[in-house]
Scaffold this active site. Sequence first.
Site, mmCIF file in Angstrom:
data_model
loop_
_atom_site.group_PDB
_atom_site.id
_atom_site.type_symbol
_atom_site.label_atom_id
_atom_site.label_comp_id
_atom_site.label_asym_id
_atom_site.label_seq_id
_atom_site.Cartn_x
_atom_site.Cartn_y
_atom_site.Cartn_z
ATOM 1 N N GLY A 92 0.910 -1.333 -0.134
ATOM 2 C CA GLY A 92 0.227 0.225 0.176
ATOM 3 C C GLY A 92 1.029 1.039 0.107
ATOM 4 O O GLY A 92 2.175 1.208 -0.230
ATOM 5 N N PHE A 148 1.391 3.926 2.443
ATOM 6 C CA PHE A 148 2.930 3.548 3.202
ATOM 7 C C PHE A 148 3.192 2.326 3.652
ATOM 8 O O PHE A 148 4.243 2.408 5.248
ATOM 9 C CB PHE A 148 1.670 3.941 5.066
ATOM 10 C CG PHE A 148 0.883 5.630 4.143
ATOM 11 C CD1 PHE A 148 2.286 6.496 4.328
ATOM 12 C CD2 PHE A 148 -0.192 5.956 4.169
ATOM 13 C CE1 PHE A 148 1.507 8.037 4.401
ATOM 14 C CE2 PHE A 148 -0.503 6.904 3.912
ATOM 15 C CZ PHE A 148 0.520 7.913 3.963
ATOM 16 N N THR A 164 2.290 -5.626 2.943
ATOM 17 C CA THR A 164 1.826 -6.905 4.057
ATOM 18 C C THR A 164 2.430 -7.800 3.948
ATOM 19 O O THR A 164 2.770 -7.975 2.621
ATOM 20 C CB THR A 164 0.242 -6.402 3.788
ATOM 21 O OG1 THR A 164 -0.055 -5.845 3.830
ATOM 22 C CG2 THR A 164 -0.124 -7.760 5.081
ATOM 23 N N LYS A 220 1.105 -5.909 8.729
ATOM 24 C CA LYS A 220 1.126 -4.910 7.721
ATOM 25 C C LYS A 220 2.568 -3.719 8.167
ATOM 26 O O LYS A 220 2.564 -3.709 9.137
ATOM 27 C CB LYS A 220 0.032 -3.968 7.715
ATOM 28 C CG LYS A 220 -0.100 -2.728 6.771
ATOM 29 C CD LYS A 220 -1.730 -2.045 6.637
ATOM 30 C CE LYS A 220 -1.541 -0.902 5.968
ATOM 31 N NZ LYS A 220 -2.991 0.006 5.550
ATOM 32 N N ASP A 244 -12.534 5.724 0.453
ATOM 33 C CA ASP A 244 -11.257 5.077 0.058
ATOM 34 C C ASP A 244 -12.187 3.938 -1.093
ATOM 35 O O ASP A 244 -11.241 2.510 -0.823
ATOM 36 C CB ASP A 244 -10.843 5.011 0.041
ATOM 37 C CG ASP A 244 -8.893 4.982 -0.385
ATOM 38 O OD1 ASP A 244 -9.535 5.459 -2.370
ATOM 39 O OD2 ASP A 244 -8.248 4.543 -0.368
ATOM 40 N N ASN A 282 -11.328 13.566 13.700
ATOM 41 C CA ASN A 282 -11.329 13.594 12.744
ATOM 42 C C ASN A 282 -9.548 14.127 11.523
ATOM 43 O O ASN A 282 -10.067 14.301 10.360
ATOM 44 C CB ASN A 282 -12.490 14.170 11.668
ATOM 45 C CG ASN A 282 -12.369 16.164 12.364
ATOM 46 O OD1 ASN A 282 -11.600 16.374 13.208
ATOM 47 N ND2 ASN A 282 -13.630 16.664 11.959
ATOM 48 N N GLU A 296 -14.008 21.792 20.487
ATOM 49 C CA GLU A 296 -12.799 21.477 21.023
ATOM 50 C C GLU A 296 -11.614 22.464 21.691
ATOM 51 O O GLU A 296 -10.962 21.410 22.410
ATOM 52 C CB GLU A 296 -12.660 20.427 19.184
ATOM 53 C CG GLU A 296 -13.596 19.463 19.241
ATOM 54 C CD GLU A 296 -12.709 18.640 17.633
ATOM 55 O OE1 GLU A 296 -14.362 16.845 17.589
ATOM 56 O OE2 GLU A 296 -12.732 19.296 16.882
#
Length: 426
Positions: A38, A40, A43, A58, A153, A390, A397
Site C-alpha cells: 500500500g 504506507f 503486508t 502490515k 476510499d 477527524n 474542541e
Amino acid sequence: MGGDQRRWRGDRWRVNDEKELERMCHPLRSLGKEIGKGQFGITYIYKEKSTGKKYACKKIPKRKLVTANQKEALKREVKFMNELSGEELFVELKDVYEDNKHVYLVMEHCEGGELYQKMKSNGRYSEKVAAQILSSIMKVVYCLHFMGIMHRDLKPENFVLAKKGASPCSVDYTSLKAIDFGLSAYIDEGKPSQEKVGTAFYVAPEVLKRKPYGLKIDIWSAGVILYILLTGVPPFYGENEMEIFEAVKIAKPDMESHPWPLISENAKTLVKAMLSEDPTTRPTAAAVFNYQWMKDNGVATENPVDTKFLVKMKHIRAMNKFKKLALQKLTEMILEEEFKKTRTMFRNFHTNEQIVLSREELEKSLDRIGEGIGPEEAKEIVEAADADGNGYIDYNEFITAMTNIKQHKEENLRRAFNQFHKGSNG
C-alpha cells in the site's frame, strides 16, 4: 528484541517485557512472504509460533508517518477496526505493535487474496457474479453508513476474499471483507466534509470539486466498481491522474459502447443511479439492495447485516454522539472569563472562529505562541482537542481541551454532567 517493542492497548502504548513479547509472538520474529503493498506499508504473512496460525502483518515504516495527518490516519484505522470487530464483513485486527522503526498491524489472514487481482485477471464478469460482488461491497457500505462512517476510499484493492476457491473458476465472492480504514471518517451532518481524499478512478466528482460531501461518495465509488465488473474497464479514463480527474468531474460515463448493448436494462439503471453527478439522487446503501437488478440476481435483501451486530453498532454510535454532546455542554458551561485567553490564542491562528485547525497546525502554533506550553503539553492538548478523531480541531474542541488541561477540570466536568442528570448526587 527487549523492552523497546510496545503493544497497543486502547489508546495508549504499553511497554512489554521480553517474556510477554515471546508469548504474544511479536511479528518481527517470523514474517513470511509479501502478500500486499500500500501507500504506507507492505503486508506479509505472519505465522504465529505457538499455534502455527497464519495472520497478515502490515509493516509500516515510521519514516513514512511524517505529518500529523499521516499519523492520525493510522490511529483512525486502528480505531475503526476495533469498533468494527466481530462482524465478518471486516478483517479482524488481532494486535498492533511498534518498535523504533516500524508499526505493525497484525490482522486476520484472508487466503483468497485481493479482489483487485481477481478482477484484473478475470476481465468482465457475468451479471450474476457482478451482483454477488456488489452485494458483498454494499453490505460493508451499509454497515459503515449505519455507524455514520464514510469509508472515503472504496476500491477493489481494499477488499479481500476470506476463502481460497477450490479452483480459479470457483471463487466465493460472498466472503469479501473490507480492509484499510486510513481515510475513513465520521460524518458530521452539521459540517459536511470538503477534504480531498480517495483514489483517482473511484473518487466522486464533488470531492474533486471541493464541494461539501457526505456518505454518498461511497455510493459513487461502489458504482465505479460495478461499472468495471460489468465491462472490464473503468468509466472514467485518462493518460494521467489529472486527465482522469477531469473526466470524473464531467461525470458522463460511456453507457453505449461494447459491451453495454449486451448488458441488461436493469443493470444499466442501477449503474446510472449510483454514478449520478448529483449525490442527492444517488441511492442509499439500503436502497441499492431493493433495485430490480439485485432482485433478478438473487441478492436483494431487507436486512443486509446481522441484527445483533447492528445493535452493537447502534450502541457505539450512540456513545460517540453522547461524548460529542457532552463536550459541547462542557464548553457552554465554562464561564466566559475562564477561556478568554484560549479564545485569543485560537484567533491568533485564524480570524474566523468557525475555521478548523489541523492537528499539525495547532502543534506548530502552540509552539510559536509559547505561553509556557512545553512540547509534551502541546501534544496532550492536540490529542485531547481532536474529540471526534477527524484530524481537525474546531473552536469548541479547542476551548474544551485547553480548559480541561489548564483550569478546573473536575469542577467543569461535574457541571457538564449535571446538565445531563439534574440533581445527581454523584
